[in-house]
Design a protein around this motif. Structure first.
Motif, PDB file in Angstrom:
ATOM      1  N   GLU A 222       1.057  -0.988  -0.008  1.00  0.00           N
ATOM      2  CA  GLU A 222      -0.243  -0.431   0.322  1.00  0.00           C
ATOM      3  C   GLU A 222       0.978   1.079  -0.106  1.00  0.00           C
ATOM      4  OE1 GLU A 222      -2.890   0.319   2.600  1.00  0.00           O
ATOM      5  OE2 GLU A 222      -3.508  -1.906   2.186  1.00  0.00           O
ATOM      6  N   ALA A 223       2.173   1.037   0.833  1.00  0.00           N
ATOM      7  CA  ALA A 223       3.064   2.216   0.123  1.00  0.00           C
ATOM      8  C   ALA A 223       2.861   2.559  -1.132  1.00  0.00           C
ATOM      9  CB  ALA A 223       3.935   2.082   1.478  1.00  0.00           C
ATOM     10  N   ALA A 224       3.178   1.876  -1.927  1.00  0.00           N
ATOM     11  CA  ALA A 224       3.666   2.226  -3.181  1.00  0.00           C
ATOM     12  C   ALA A 224       4.980   1.502  -3.492  1.00  0.00           C
ATOM     13  CB  ALA A 224       2.817   3.115  -3.862  1.00  0.00           C
ATOM     14  N   PRO A 225       5.721   1.071  -3.132  1.00  0.00           N
ATOM     15  CA  PRO A 225       6.898   0.449  -3.138  1.00  0.00           C
ATOM     16  C   PRO A 225       7.610   0.324  -4.579  1.00  0.00           C
ATOM     17  CG  PRO A 225       6.306  -1.082  -3.056  1.00  0.00           C
ATOM     18  CD  PRO A 225       5.233  -0.024  -2.982  1.00  0.00           C
ATOM     19  N   GLN A 226       8.404   0.705  -5.321  1.00  0.00           N
ATOM     20  CA  GLN A 226       9.354   1.441  -6.064  1.00  0.00           C
ATOM     21  C   GLN A 226       9.920  -0.522  -6.698  1.00  0.00           C
ATOM     22  OE1 GLN A 226      13.264   2.869  -7.007  1.00  0.00           O
ATOM     23  NE2 GLN A 226      12.051   4.442  -5.270  1.00  0.00           N
ATOM     24  N   ARG A 227       9.452  -1.665  -5.650  1.00  0.00           N
ATOM     25  CA  ARG A 227       9.439  -2.705  -6.533  1.00  0.00           C
ATOM     26  C   ARG A 227       8.616  -3.823  -5.441  1.00  0.00           C
ATOM     27  NH1 ARG A 227      13.889  -5.589  -9.450  1.00  0.00           N
ATOM     28  NH2 ARG A 227      14.975  -3.634  -8.673  1.00  0.00           N
ATOM     29  N   LEU A 228       8.505  -4.064  -5.646  1.00  0.00           N
ATOM     30  CA  LEU A 228       7.023  -5.370  -5.256  1.00  0.00           C
ATOM     31  C   LEU A 228       8.068  -6.133  -4.134  1.00  0.00           C
ATOM     32  CD1 LEU A 228       3.764  -5.766  -7.541  1.00  0.00           C
ATOM     33  CD2 LEU A 228       4.191  -4.696  -4.622  1.00  0.00           C
ATOM     34  N   PRO A 229       7.582  -6.657  -2.872  1.00  0.00           N
ATOM     35  CA  PRO A 229       8.520  -7.483  -2.661  1.00  0.00           C
ATOM     36  C   PRO A 229       7.546  -9.504  -2.833  1.00  0.00           C
ATOM     37  CG  PRO A 229       6.039  -7.284  -1.124  1.00  0.00           C
ATOM     38  CD  PRO A 229       6.354  -6.217  -2.326  1.00  0.00           C
TER      39      PRO A 229
END
Length: 305
Positions: A101-108
């Motif tokens: 939800e934090a809109a990361p640059q790379r998904l886990p």
């Protein structure tokens, strides 16, 4: 190299097998340590360790870290046990969604792994003789991995599968068979491949096109050989100092990194220096030692990341 480097709770003695009653490094102390030593991500660790929902996102933001992945161990070779474990997968995916939800640059990447068996855990690298993987069991494992992967993808993530010493996918032959019968990407774990009698360079050459996640660690081969020769299991490997900081073991880091660079690897590089602390550890000194090791590890990767 278009990749992102992350640390992991297991490098600080925090994982599912941390001894009951042992004092552990707090999530905030770990986040501060990784931030100070130049990491941009962190693995999940035991479910809930980093928090959930707003607490998880706030912690990651505070230490300028993104969630790299996380261990989801399931009994893939047992249909009944696998079905019973699916709520655990759903719970883990909710935590991944919390982080996303934090809109990361790379998904886990949810990191699927087999539960193995008691016999295999007690005999890492010797699973083929300790508890052979029958064809029927292999087919169940592959089928259930496919089901788990579909669930992960439906939640908006791409799964990865972690071969692991002491499980039913540990040896190079078992990894080959797994990849031939599934469509899931592979987490290449350098240390666990060595434990299972494999060669990291050969692993990169053979499976490079399927590797979508990387767990890097250095290995003291002489110590591993001594532990296994004495009949030690995974607990003895973790507590025996088999995994060391880069440059203090026998893994040629460039032989792993250079072929991955050439292959265009684009993903998370997770540094895992697995340690198992005892119940009487002095936690402040332990944290200082782990932070120093992670600084060494991060610096060793600077030529590529």
């Amino acid at each position: 190299m278009n990749a992102t480097v992350a640390g992991a709770p297991v490098s600080y003695g925090v994982f599912e097998l941390t001894p009951e009653g042992a004092e552990t490094v707090s999530p905030d102390a770990m986040g501060e340590s990784l931030q100070a030593t130049g990491y941009r991500g962190i693995d999940l660790g035991p479910l809930g360790y980093l928090g959930r929902g707003r607490e998880l996102r706030a912690r990651l933001a505070r230490f300028e870290l993104e969630l790299a992945g996380g261990w989801v161990q399931l009994p893939f070779s047992d249909d009944e046990a696998f079905a019973a474990s699916l709520p655990d997968l759903d719970d883990a995916l909710r935590v991944f969604s919390d982080a996303a939800e934090a809109a990361p640059q790379r998904l886990p990447l949810p990191t699927l792994a087999d539960s193995g068996s008691a016999a295999r855990t007690a005999a890492p690298g010797r699973g083929a003789s300790a508890d052979p993987l029958t064809r029927a069991r292999a087919e169940r494992l592959q089928r259930n991995v496919g089901r788990a992967a579909a669930t992960v993808r439906a939640a908006g993530f791409e799964p990865t599968f972690h071969h692991h010493a002491g499980t039913f996918v540990e040896s190079p032959d078992e990894i080959d068979a797994f990849l031939a019968h599934t469509d899931v990407g592979l987490t290449l774990d350098v240390g666990h491949l060595v434990l299972a009698g494999g060669d990291p360079l050969e692993g990169v050459r053979s499976w490079g096109g399927r590797i979508n996640h990387l767990h890097l660690k250095d290995v003291d081969r002489a110590r591993v050989a001594g532990i296994l020769a004495a009949g030690g299991g995974m607990a003895e490997v973790w507590s025996g100092g088999a995994f060391v900081a880069f440059g203090r073991g026998d893994i040629d880091l460039s032989s792993v990194m250079e072929p991955l660079v050439a292959a265009g690897f684009d993903g998370w590089v997770v540094v895992e220096q697995d340690v198992l602390n005892g119940p009487d550890v002095a936690i402040d000194a332990f944290l200082r030692e782990r932070t120093a090791d992670q600084r060494v590890n991060r610096d060793a990767l600077l030529p590529w990341l």
